[in-house]
Write a protein that holds these residues in place. Structure first.
Motif, PDB file in Angstrom:
ATOM      1  N   ARG A  64       0.964  -1.248   0.051  1.00  0.00           N
ATOM      2  CA  ARG A  64       0.001   0.011  -0.084  1.00  0.00           C
ATOM      3  C   ARG A  64       0.889   1.307   0.141  1.00  0.00           C
ATOM      4  NH1 ARG A  64      -3.801  -0.299   4.893  1.00  0.00           N
ATOM      5  NH2 ARG A  64      -2.450  -1.578   5.896  1.00  0.00           N
ATOM      6  N   ARG A  66       0.640   3.982  -1.605  1.00  0.00           N
ATOM      7  CA  ARG A  66      -0.160   5.437  -1.588  1.00  0.00           C
ATOM      8  C   ARG A  66      -0.348   5.863  -0.205  1.00  0.00           C
ATOM      9  NH1 ARG A  66      -5.524   6.407  -1.395  1.00  0.00           N
ATOM     10  NH2 ARG A  66      -6.303   8.629  -2.227  1.00  0.00           N
ATOM     11  N   ASP A  67      -1.038   4.756   0.597  1.00  0.00           N
ATOM     12  CA  ASP A  67      -1.270   5.178   1.988  1.00  0.00           C
ATOM     13  C   ASP A  67       0.181   5.562   2.811  1.00  0.00           C
ATOM     14  OD1 ASP A  67      -3.876   4.271   1.363  1.00  0.00           O
ATOM     15  OD2 ASP A  67      -3.417   2.356   2.325  1.00  0.00           O
ATOM     16  N   LEU A  69       2.973   6.836   1.613  1.00  0.00           N
ATOM     17  CA  LEU A  69       3.447   8.074   0.848  1.00  0.00           C
ATOM     18  C   LEU A  69       2.678   9.264   1.481  1.00  0.00           C
ATOM     19  CD1 LEU A  69       5.077   9.507  -0.885  1.00  0.00           C
ATOM     20  CD2 LEU A  69       3.542   9.146  -2.895  1.00  0.00           C
ATOM     21  N   VAL A  70       1.176   9.029   1.530  1.00  0.00           N
ATOM     22  CA  VAL A  70       0.440  10.212   2.105  1.00  0.00           C
ATOM     23  C   VAL A  70       0.506  10.442   3.675  1.00  0.00           C
ATOM     24  CG1 VAL A  70      -1.940  10.654   2.692  1.00  0.00           C
ATOM     25  CG2 VAL A  70      -1.544  10.056   0.545  1.00  0.00           C
TER      26      VAL A  70
END
Length: 307
Positions: A64, A66-67, A69-70
């Motif tokens: 995951r 994206r999670d 990185l966010v």
């Protein structure tokens, strides 16, 4: 002994608060504790973190991205910018300003994983964010401090990078190695690690508060207010970012806690090592250590009720 250690870790927030109160009430008695102890104590905490990390903790980074990185982007933008804004709004003197900025530029703290668990957040994401932000800290923390405070004080970017490598990354690496070659011993010791970390944090708070007790009692309300606002706004901003990106509620709770809770022990350590000319720079980190454990317990209860 295990039962006692569980009690110590369960009442971490209370013990840290009691340590701060004791340092304020008996600064002369506790003042013999030397600031040079802060770095070894932080090393003990990071070594314990290394002992508890598993390969699975890093899988979330690849499964995951994206999670994670966010979360890490929020960690290294929201808290530094909030810190900078608060120092300007409250017109803090340079010593306190650098302390607040140091807190804002540090990675997530290990206590955030416990709070995320209690808050019924995404624990895998929380652990992954803590690990990644800690690994990024040797580069990002010195650079951010230089960008935000370089005009006010001299910032030794390379020196800070090396300090974080020695005080944070090396102990974590040693912990991982010990776990790799002595897994059974590590498993047996795991029940005692949270209590050991709690006691180390308590001693760090004792050292910093006792050394600056008189100045805190004379005018510590402003910096306490800044620390509270920094933490609360970070928690709120983390949750808001997760909401705006339409993340699942469990992920929002994890990002909120990770963004709002900092490795404030590292902030005090860096202040001691690199800003010795500004003794008050250690105070925001110590106060943050006290407050974010209290706010974390409150937030965990609020989040878990609505889970």
């Amino acid at each position: 002994m295990k039962r006692f250690c569980k009690l110590v870790s369960d009442y971490m927030g209370m013990l840290v608060l009691l340590s701060a109160l004791a340092a304020l009430l008996f600064p002369d008695t506790l003042g013999h504790l030397k600031p040079r102890l802060i770095n070894p104590l932080l090393g003990v905490i990071m070594f314990g973190m290394g002992l508890t990390l598993k390969a699975e903790d890093f899988k979330v980074v690849f499964s995951r991205p994206r999670d994670v990185l966010v979360g890490c982007l929020a960690q290294f933008t929201v808290m530094p910018l909030l810190a900078f804004a608060l120092t300007k709004v409250f017109r803090l003197e340079p010593a306190l300003a650098i302390g607040v900025i140091l807190v804002g530029c540090c990675p997530g703290g290990t206590a955030s994983n416990v709070i995320t668990y209690l808050a019924k957040g995404d624990l895998a994401l929380s652990v992954g964010m803590t690990a990644v932000s800690t690994l990024l800290a040797p580069v990002l923390t010195p650079l951010l401090v230089w960008l935000l405070a370089g005009e006010t004080v001299d910032v030794d970017v390379v020196g800070m990078l090396l300090s974080i490598l020695w005080v944070v990354i090396l102990p974590i690496a040693l912990g991982l190695l010990v776990k790799r070659f002595w897994p059974r011993t590590t498993e047996q010791a795991s029940a005692y690690l949270p209590a050991l970390s709690t006691l180390a944090i308590c001693v760090i708070v004792l050292i910093v508060i006792a050394a600056n007790a008189h100045k805190l009692l004379d005018g510590g309300l402003v910096i306490l207010l800044v620390v509270v606002l920094h933490n609360v706004c970070g928690l709120a901003a983390g949750y808001l970012i997760g909401t705006l990106l339409h993340l699942a509620p469990a992920k929002r709770r994890a990002i909120s806690v990770e963004v709002g809770m900092q490795n404030s022990g590292l902030a005090s350590s860096l202040a001691t090592l690199h800003f010795a000319a500004y003794p008050l720079a250690t105070i925001p980190g110590a106060l943050f250590s006290v407050w974010h454990n209290i706010s974390g317990a409150i937030v965990a209860k609020l989040y878990s009720r609505n889970a």
